[in-house]
Design an enzyme around this catalytic site. Structure first.
Site, PDB file in Angstrom:
ATOM      1  N   PHE A  99       1.937  12.505   0.875  1.00 55.77           N
ATOM      2  CA  PHE A  99       1.021  11.693   0.071  1.00 55.77           C
ATOM      3  C   PHE A  99      -0.328  11.656   0.767  1.00 55.77           C
ATOM      4  O   PHE A  99      -0.412  11.899   1.975  1.00 55.77           O
ATOM      5  CB  PHE A  99       1.583  10.268  -0.056  1.00 55.77           C
ATOM      6  CG  PHE A  99       1.877   9.863  -1.473  1.00 55.77           C
ATOM      7  CD1 PHE A  99       2.979  10.369  -2.142  1.00 55.77           C
ATOM      8  CD2 PHE A  99       1.049   8.967  -2.141  1.00 55.77           C
ATOM      9  CE1 PHE A  99       3.253   9.988  -3.452  1.00 55.77           C
ATOM     10  CE2 PHE A  99       1.313   8.582  -3.444  1.00 55.77           C
ATOM     11  CZ  PHE A  99       2.412   9.087  -4.100  1.00 55.77           C
TER      12      PHE A  99
ATOM     13  N   ARG B   8      -6.662   1.591   0.333  1.00 54.90           N
ATOM     14  CA  ARG B   8      -5.215   1.652   0.565  1.00 54.90           C
ATOM     15  C   ARG B   8      -4.725   3.093   0.512  1.00 54.90           C
ATOM     16  O   ARG B   8      -5.161   3.869  -0.330  1.00 54.90           O
ATOM     17  CB  ARG B   8      -4.490   0.846  -0.514  1.00 54.90           C
ATOM     18  CG  ARG B   8      -2.983   1.049  -0.515  1.00 54.90           C
ATOM     19  CD  ARG B   8      -2.288   0.163  -1.516  1.00 54.90           C
ATOM     20  NE  ARG B   8      -2.421   0.571  -2.898  1.00 54.90           N
ATOM     21  CZ  ARG B   8      -1.591   1.413  -3.530  1.00 54.90           C
ATOM     22  NH1 ARG B   8      -0.578   1.970  -2.901  1.00 54.90           N
ATOM     23  NH2 ARG B   8      -1.789   1.704  -4.807  1.00 54.90           N
TER      24      ARG B   8
ATOM     25  N   HIS C  46      -7.408   1.226 -10.206  1.00 57.06           N
ATOM     26  CA  HIS C  46      -5.967   1.264  -9.957  1.00 57.06           C
ATOM     27  C   HIS C  46      -5.455   0.091  -9.137  1.00 57.06           C
ATOM     28  O   HIS C  46      -4.377  -0.432  -9.396  1.00 57.06           O
ATOM     29  CB  HIS C  46      -5.670   2.575  -9.206  1.00 57.06           C
ATOM     30  CG  HIS C  46      -4.238   2.821  -8.919  1.00 57.06           C
ATOM     31  ND1 HIS C  46      -3.289   2.889  -9.919  1.00 57.06           N
ATOM     32  CD2 HIS C  46      -3.576   3.039  -7.765  1.00 57.06           C
ATOM     33  CE1 HIS C  46      -2.100   3.142  -9.373  1.00 57.06           C
ATOM     34  NE2 HIS C  46      -2.250   3.221  -8.070  1.00 57.06           N
TER      35      HIS C  46
ATOM     36  N   HIS D 255      -8.057   5.505  -8.636  1.00 51.90           N
ATOM     37  CA  HIS D 255      -7.060   6.563  -8.428  1.00 51.90           C
ATOM     38  C   HIS D 255      -7.636   7.846  -9.025  1.00 51.90           C
ATOM     39  O   HIS D 255      -8.116   7.842 -10.154  1.00 51.90           O
ATOM     40  CB  HIS D 255      -5.746   6.195  -9.118  1.00 51.90           C
ATOM     41  CG  HIS D 255      -4.597   7.035  -8.671  1.00 51.90           C
ATOM     42  ND1 HIS D 255      -4.539   8.386  -8.909  1.00 51.90           N
ATOM     43  CD2 HIS D 255      -3.468   6.729  -7.982  1.00 51.90           C
ATOM     44  CE1 HIS D 255      -3.415   8.865  -8.380  1.00 51.90           C
ATOM     45  NE2 HIS D 255      -2.752   7.876  -7.812  1.00 51.90           N
TER      46      HIS D 255
ATOM     47  N   LEU E  13      -1.630   6.579 -15.535  1.00 48.69           N
ATOM     48  CA  LEU E  13      -1.632   7.200 -14.209  1.00 48.69           C
ATOM     49  C   LEU E  13      -0.755   8.445 -14.141  1.00 48.69           C
ATOM     50  O   LEU E  13       0.335   8.485 -14.685  1.00 48.69           O
ATOM     51  CB  LEU E  13      -1.096   6.191 -13.190  1.00 48.69           C
ATOM     52  CG  LEU E  13      -1.075   6.746 -11.767  1.00 48.69           C
ATOM     53  CD1 LEU E  13      -2.431   6.620 -11.131  1.00 48.69           C
ATOM     54  CD2 LEU E  13      -0.040   6.050 -10.913  1.00 48.69           C
TER      55      LEU E  13
ATOM     56  N   ARG F 256      -7.588   8.459  -1.350  1.00 55.81           N
ATOM     57  CA  ARG F 256      -8.002   8.334  -2.757  1.00 55.81           C
ATOM     58  C   ARG F 256      -9.492   8.065  -2.936  1.00 55.81           C
ATOM     59  O   ARG F 256     -10.101   8.572  -3.873  1.00 55.81           O
ATOM     60  CB  ARG F 256      -7.227   7.193  -3.393  1.00 55.81           C
ATOM     61  CG  ARG F 256      -5.788   7.539  -3.540  1.00 55.81           C
ATOM     62  CD  ARG F 256      -4.987   6.399  -4.078  1.00 55.81           C
ATOM     63  NE  ARG F 256      -3.617   6.858  -4.191  1.00 55.81           N
ATOM     64  CZ  ARG F 256      -2.610   6.088  -4.525  1.00 55.81           C
ATOM     65  NH1 ARG F 256      -2.803   4.817  -4.785  1.00 55.81           N
ATOM     66  NH2 ARG F 256      -1.401   6.587  -4.608  1.00 55.81           N
TER      67      ARG F 256
ATOM     68  N   GLU G 162       0.051  10.379  -7.436  1.00 54.41           N
ATOM     69  CA  GLU G 162      -0.409  11.257  -6.365  1.00 54.41           C
ATOM     70  C   GLU G 162       0.735  12.170  -5.914  1.00 54.41           C
ATOM     71  O   GLU G 162       0.512  13.199  -5.279  1.00 54.41           O
ATOM     72  CB  GLU G 162      -0.862  10.377  -5.195  1.00 54.41           C
ATOM     73  CG  GLU G 162      -1.631  11.074  -4.130  1.00 54.41           C
ATOM     74  CD  GLU G 162      -2.253  10.049  -3.179  1.00 54.41           C
ATOM     75  OE1 GLU G 162      -3.202   9.362  -3.597  1.00 54.41           O
ATOM     76  OE2 GLU G 162      -1.784   9.943  -2.044  1.00 54.41           O
TER      77      GLU G 162
HETATM   78  C1  LIG Z   1       0.733   2.966 -12.609  1.00 55.10           C
HETATM   79  C2  LIG Z   1       0.877   2.516 -11.196  1.00 55.10           C
HETATM   80  C3  LIG Z   1       1.573   3.299 -10.267  1.00 55.10           C
HETATM   81  C4  LIG Z   1       1.707   2.872  -8.945  1.00 55.10           C
HETATM   82  N1  LIG Z   1       2.401   3.659  -8.050  1.00 55.10           N
HETATM   83  C5  LIG Z   1       2.577   3.223  -6.773  1.00 55.10           C
HETATM   84  C6  LIG Z   1       3.359   3.966  -5.847  1.00 55.10           C
HETATM   85  O1  LIG Z   1       3.945   5.000  -6.171  1.00 55.10           O
HETATM   86  N2  LIG Z   1       3.477   3.505  -4.585  1.00 55.10           N
HETATM   87  C7  LIG Z   1       2.876   2.348  -4.181  1.00 55.10           C
HETATM   88  O2  LIG Z   1       3.030   1.969  -3.027  1.00 55.10           O
HETATM   89  N3  LIG Z   1       2.140   1.611  -5.050  1.00 55.10           N
HETATM   90  C8  LIG Z   1       1.990   2.018  -6.334  1.00 55.10           C
HETATM   91  N4  LIG Z   1       1.248   1.259  -7.206  1.00 55.10           N
HETATM   92  C9  LIG Z   1       0.785  -0.062  -6.791  1.00 55.10           C
HETATM   93  C10 LIG Z   1       1.956  -1.043  -6.826  1.00 55.10           C
HETATM   94  O3  LIG Z   1       2.872  -0.647  -7.806  1.00 55.10           O
HETATM   95  C11 LIG Z   1       1.500  -2.457  -7.125  1.00 55.10           C
HETATM   96  O4  LIG Z   1       0.493  -2.833  -6.223  1.00 55.10           O
HETATM   97  C12 LIG Z   1       2.666  -3.424  -6.976  1.00 55.10           C
HETATM   98  O5  LIG Z   1       3.765  -3.005  -7.734  1.00 55.10           O
HETATM   99  C13 LIG Z   1       2.306  -4.852  -7.357  1.00 55.10           C
HETATM  100  O6  LIG Z   1       3.472  -5.628  -7.215  1.00 55.10           O
HETATM  101  P1  LIG Z   1       3.402  -7.193  -7.241  1.00 55.10           P
HETATM  102  O7  LIG Z   1       4.767  -7.707  -6.936  1.00 55.10           O
HETATM  103  O8  LIG Z   1       2.308  -7.679  -6.395  1.00 55.10           O
HETATM  104  O9  LIG Z   1       3.000  -7.549  -8.742  1.00 55.10           O
HETATM  105  P2  LIG Z   1       3.483  -7.013 -10.169  1.00 55.10           P
HETATM  106  O10 LIG Z   1       4.574  -6.038 -10.103  1.00 55.10           O
HETATM  107  O11 LIG Z   1       2.251  -6.657 -10.918  1.00 55.10           O
HETATM  108  O12 LIG Z   1       4.102  -8.323 -10.802  1.00 55.10           O
HETATM  109  C14 LIG Z   1       3.324  -9.455 -11.108  1.00 55.10           C
HETATM  110  C15 LIG Z   1       4.224 -10.534 -11.678  1.00 55.10           C
HETATM  111  O13 LIG Z   1       3.498 -11.735 -11.824  1.00 55.10           O
HETATM  112  C16 LIG Z   1       3.773 -12.295 -13.077  1.00 55.10           C
HETATM  113  N5  LIG Z   1       2.640 -13.155 -13.427  1.00 55.10           N
HETATM  114  C17 LIG Z   1       1.325 -12.858 -13.386  1.00 55.10           C
HETATM  115  N6  LIG Z   1       0.614 -13.944 -13.748  1.00 55.10           N
HETATM  116  C18 LIG Z   1       1.502 -14.931 -13.993  1.00 55.10           C
HETATM  117  C19 LIG Z   1       1.393 -16.290 -14.415  1.00 55.10           C
HETATM  118  N7  LIG Z   1       0.212 -16.865 -14.651  1.00 55.10           N
HETATM  119  N8  LIG Z   1       2.530 -17.003 -14.599  1.00 55.10           N
HETATM  120  C20 LIG Z   1       3.753 -16.446 -14.406  1.00 55.10           C
HETATM  121  N9  LIG Z   1       3.903 -15.168 -14.002  1.00 55.10           N
HETATM  122  C21 LIG Z   1       2.784 -14.437 -13.799  1.00 55.10           C
HETATM  123  C22 LIG Z   1       3.994 -11.110 -13.979  1.00 55.10           C
HETATM  124  O14 LIG Z   1       4.715 -11.505 -15.152  1.00 55.10           O
HETATM  125  C23 LIG Z   1       4.802 -10.221 -13.051  1.00 55.10           C
HETATM  126  O15 LIG Z   1       6.156 -10.606 -13.053  1.00 55.10           O
HETATM  127  C24 LIG Z   1       1.119   1.661  -8.536  1.00 55.10           C
HETATM  128  C25 LIG Z   1       0.427   0.873  -9.458  1.00 55.10           C
HETATM  129  C26 LIG Z   1       0.293   1.305 -10.767  1.00 55.10           C
HETATM  130  C27 LIG Z   1      -0.495   0.435 -11.707  1.00 55.10           C
END
Ligand SMILES: Cc1cc2nc3c(=O)[nH]c(=O)nc-3n(C[C@H](O)[C@H](O)[C@H](O)COP(=O)(O)OP(=O)(O)OC[C@H]3O[C@@H](n4cnc5c(N)ncnc54)[C@H](O)[C@@H]3O)c2cc1C
Length: 598
Positions: free
Chosen positions: A123, A402, A357, A246, A256, A290, A259
C-alpha cells in the site's frame, strides 16, 4: 433533580455514539467485561461507513516479506509529514499485529497465503527498511476488508450482549457544572421522541465529516455529528485543515477504487499513456503517499495531459493484471467499474480523479481515547467522562497525511485501548454523577428553533452551498486568496444555518428534521476546516498551498520553525490556539524532523 420530567431517561454504564469499527471494537471490550453498554447509531450497525473500506488493515505481520513495527512506525511518522504524535504512532504500530490476530481469532475471513497465513498486499507509503522498498503490510479480505471486519465485530457484540439503539441520533453532550460529561440527548428517529441517555462515560465514535465536501467517497451519514457535539460543548477541534484526497475516486461518481488496485499492480496513466508517477516519485512510483499522488495527478491535468474529451481525468490501468487476479483480489472494484463507469476493468482503463476521502483531524484525545483540552499552561487536561475514537478523533497518529490501511488499524487499536481504560475506570467508580438541571436545554432550544421557523430555508439548500464552498475553497491545491474568501463565505453560511426551518413538524420518521440537525454539525466541521486552513501559512502533508512552495529555506513549502504545531479551533469566538507536536515516542528514539522525499 429538576430535569424536565417529561423527557424519558435511560441509564447505562457507557453510551457509545457510533456503531462503526471504532465504536464496536470499544463496545466489545466493555460488554465482554460485563458493563452495561449502549451503542447508538443513525443506521443499522453494519451499514456504518467502515463497511465500505476496501483495501486492508496495516500491521507488520511480515507474512510475505521481512517487516517489523519499527519500519511501520517510521513510515507513519514520515507519511504524517512529522505532524503525528510519535508516542501515539509507536503505540499503534506496536499493537497492530495483536489487534489483527484478535480479529482472526474472532473469525474474520481474511484472504490466505498458500501456507495458511493472512494475505497482505503493498500500500502507498508502506516500506521495508526505512523507505528502501515497498512492503506487503495491508491485511486484506479481497477488496471487502471493512465489510468483513464490521460484520465480525457486530456478531461478536451480539454474542457479548451489547445493547444497540438502531436509528437513534445523538444530538448533544450533557456536561455538569464541573465540566464532566454525564450523558447525551438523543432522538429516536422512528418516533421523533427525545431521550436523555445517562452514563458514567460517553464515547464519541461518529466517523468522519467527509460530507462537508461536494465530491466525496464518504457515506451520506458522515456529517461530522461528533465534531458538532464536541464543538457545541466547548471542546476544540484539532488539525481540521488536514483533509485527505484519495487519488482514485471514479471520475464523476466519487465512488472509491481502493489503493489496493495499485497495491496489486495497477498503473496511473496520462493521455499519452505515460506512467507519469515514475517521473514524480522514482522510488515509490504509483504507491507514493496519497497526498503526493493526488497533487501529481492534478498537475498532469493542469498541464494538459488529462484524459478524455475534456482532458479532466486520469486513467487507472489494470488490464495487465489479468481477469483471474482481478476477480480474486478486486471483485468489488470490477463491479464498481461496471456500475459507475460502464467500464470492464479487465479490458480497458477506468477514469479517476482525486476525491475527498478522510479527515486527519478531529476531537483531541490521548492514547487511552480520553478527550483532552489545554489548560492555561498549554498542558493537556482530560475531560472527565468523555472519550473519542475512530475517524472523529485526533490522537494524532495521522498528522498531516494518513497512510492507507492505518485508519482501520487506528479504530481497532484505540477502540480496544479506550474500552480497556473505561473498564478500569468503572471498577473504581460505581455511581453515576447526578444530571444537571439544565441537561436537555441546549437540545430543546435547537429543536424549538427549527419548529418555530416555518418560513426558514430548506436544510438541503444550505448543506449544498456549504459543500460547494468547501469544494472550491479547500481543495487539493489551495491558495491563500481562495481560503480567505472561503472563510468569509462559510461565516455567511453560518447565518443561513441559523435560519433553517421545518415546513413539516410531524414527528414520525421526519427525515427533514434529521437533515436540519445534521447541517448544524456540518457547519462546525466546515468552519473549523476553513479557518484552520487559512491560518496555516505553510504547505504540509495534505495541506498544500500554492503561495507556500518549495524554497531552499522551506523545502516542500514546509515551515517547521513557525508551523510545527497542532491547530486547535474553538467554536466560541471562532478562534485558534496551538499545541506542540509530541516528538517523543514511548520507548524508542524519536524520528527527528526531515524533509519528506518520495
Ligand atoms: C470508501 C472508503 C474506503 C476506505 N478504505 C479503507 C481501507 O481500506 N483501510 C483503512 O484503513 N481505511 C479505509 N477507509 C477509512 C476508514 O474506513 C474510516 O476512517 C473508518 O471506517 C471510520 O470508522 P469509524 O468507526 O470512525 O466511523 P464509521 O464507520 O463512519 O461509523 C460512524 C458511526 O457513527 C454513527 N453516527 C454518526 N453520527 C451519529 C449520531 N449523531 N447519532 C448516532 N450515531 C451516529 C453512524 O451511524 C455510524 O454507526 C476507507 C474509507 C472509505 C470512505
Amino acid at each position: 433533580m429538576t430535569v424536565k420530567s417529561s423527557i424519558p431517561r435511560r441509564k447505562f454504564d457507557v453510551v457509545i455514539v457510533g456503531a462503526g469499527g471504532s465504536g464496536m471494537r470499544a463496545s466489545l471490550q466493555l460488554a465482554r467485561a460485563g458493563l452495561n453498554v449502549a451503542v447508538l447509531s443513525k443506521v443499522f450497525p453494519t451499514r456504518s461507513h467502515t463497511v465500505a473500506a476496501q483495501g486492508g488493515i496495516g500491521a507488520s505481520l511480515g507474512n510475505m516479506n521481512e517487516d517489523n513495527w519499527h519500519y511501520h512506525f517510521y513510515d507513519t511518522v514520515k507519511g504524517s509529514d512529522w505532524l503525528g504524535d510519535q508516542d501515539a504512532i509507536e503505540y499503534m504500530c506496536r499493537e497492530a499485529p495483536k489487534v489483527v490476530y484478535d480479529l482472526e481469532h474472532m473469525g474474520m475471513p481474511f484472504d490466505r497465503n498458500p501456507d495458511g497465513t493472512i494475505y497482505q498486499r503493498p500500500f502507498g507509503g508502506h516500506t521495508a527498511n526505512y523507505g528502501e522498498k515497498a512492503v506487503e503490510r495491508a491485511c486484506a479480505a479481497a477488496d471487502r476488508t471493512g465489510h468483513a471486519m464490521l460484520h465480525t465485530l457486530y456478531q461478536q457484540n451480539v454474542k457479548a450482549k451489547t445493547s444497540f439503539f438502531v436509528e437513534w441520533m445523538a444530538l448533544d453532550l450533557i456536561r455538569d457544572d464541573a465540566g464532566d460529561v454525564v450523558g447525551v440527548t438523543a432522538l429516536e428517529m422512528e418516533t421523533g421522541e427525545l431521550y436523555i441517555m445517562e452514563a458514567k462515560t460517553v464515547m464519541l465514535a461518529t466517523g468522519g465529516a467527509g460530507r462537508i465536501f461536494a465530491a466525496s467517497t464518504n457515506a451520506f451519514i458522515n456529517t461530522g455529528d461528533g465534531l458538532g457535539m464536541a464543538a457545541r460543548a466547548g471542546i476544540p477541534l484539532e488539525d481540521m485543515e488536514f483533509w485527505q484526497f484519495h487519488p482514485t475516486g471514479v471520475a464523476g461518481a466519487g465512488v472509491l477504487l481502493t489503493e489496493g488496485c495499485r497495491g496489486e499492480g495497477a498503473i496511473l496513466r496520462n493521455c499519452n499513456g505515460e506512467r507519469f508517477m515514475e517521473r514524480y516519485a522514482p522510488a515509490y512510483k504509483d504507491l507514493a503517499p496519497r497526498d503526493y499522488v493526488s497533487r501529481c495527478m492534478d498537475q498532469e491535468i493542469k498541464e494538459g495531459r488529462g484524459c478524455g474529451p475534456n482532458k479532466d481525468y486520469i486513467n487507472l490501468d489494470m488490464t495487465h493484471l489479468g481477469a483471474d487476479t482481478i476477480m480474486k483480489r478486486l471483485p468489488s472494484v470490477f463491479e464498481i467499474g461496471h456500475n459507475f463507469a460502464n467500464v470492464d476493468i479487465t479490458k480497458e482503463p477506468i477514469p479517476v480523479i482525486p476525491t475527498i476521502h478522510y479527515q486527519m483531524g478531529g476531537i483531541p484525545t490521548n492514547i487511552n481515547g480520553q478527550v483532552v483540552t489545554q489548560n492555561a499552561n498549554n498542558e493537556s487536561v482530560v475531560v472527565n467522562g468523555l472519550y473519542a475514537v475512530g475517524e472523529c478523533s485526533c490522537v494524532s497518529v495521522h498528522g498531516a497525511n494518513r497512510l492507507g490501511t492505518n485508519s482501520l488499524l487506528d479504530l481497532l487499536v484505540f477502540g480496544r485501548a479506550a474500552g480497556n481504560h473505561i473498564v478500569e475506570f468503572n471498577q473504581k467508580n460505581k455511581e453515576h454523577k447526578p444530571l444537571p438541571a439544565n441537561a436537555a436545554d441546549v437540545t430543546l432550544a435547537r429543536l424549538a428553533r427549527l419548529e418555530a421557523n416555518q418560513t426558514g430555508e430548506y436544510a438541503q439548500d444550505v448543506a449544498n452551498d456549504i459543500r460547494n464552498t468547501m469544494q472550491s475553497h479547500a481543495s487539493v491545491f489551495r491558495t491563500q486568496a481562495l481560503m480567505d474568501e472561503g472563510v468569509k463565505q462559510i461565516a455567511a453560511l453560518r447565518e443561513r444555518v441559523n435560519n433553517i426551518g421545518l415546513k413539516d413538524n410531524s414527528k414520525v420518521f421526519n427525515t427533514a428534521r434529521i437533515e436540519a440537525l445534521e447541517v448544524e454539525n456540518l457547519i462546525e466541521a466546515a468552519q473549523a476546516t476553513i479557518v484552520s486552513a487559512a491560518a496555516r501559512h505553510e504547505s504540509r502533508g495534505a495541506h498544500t498551498v500554492n503561495d507556500y512552495g518549495d524554497t531552499p529555506e522551506h523545502p516542500n513549502g514546509r515551515n517547521d520553525q513557525d508551523w510545527h504545531k497542532h491547530t486547535l479551533w474553538h467554536k466560541e469566538g471562532n478562534k485558534l490556539t496551538y499545541k506542540p507536536v509530541q516528538m517523543k515516542p514511548l520507548t524508542v528514539d524519536s524520528i527527528p524532523l526531515q524533509t519528506r522525499t518520495f
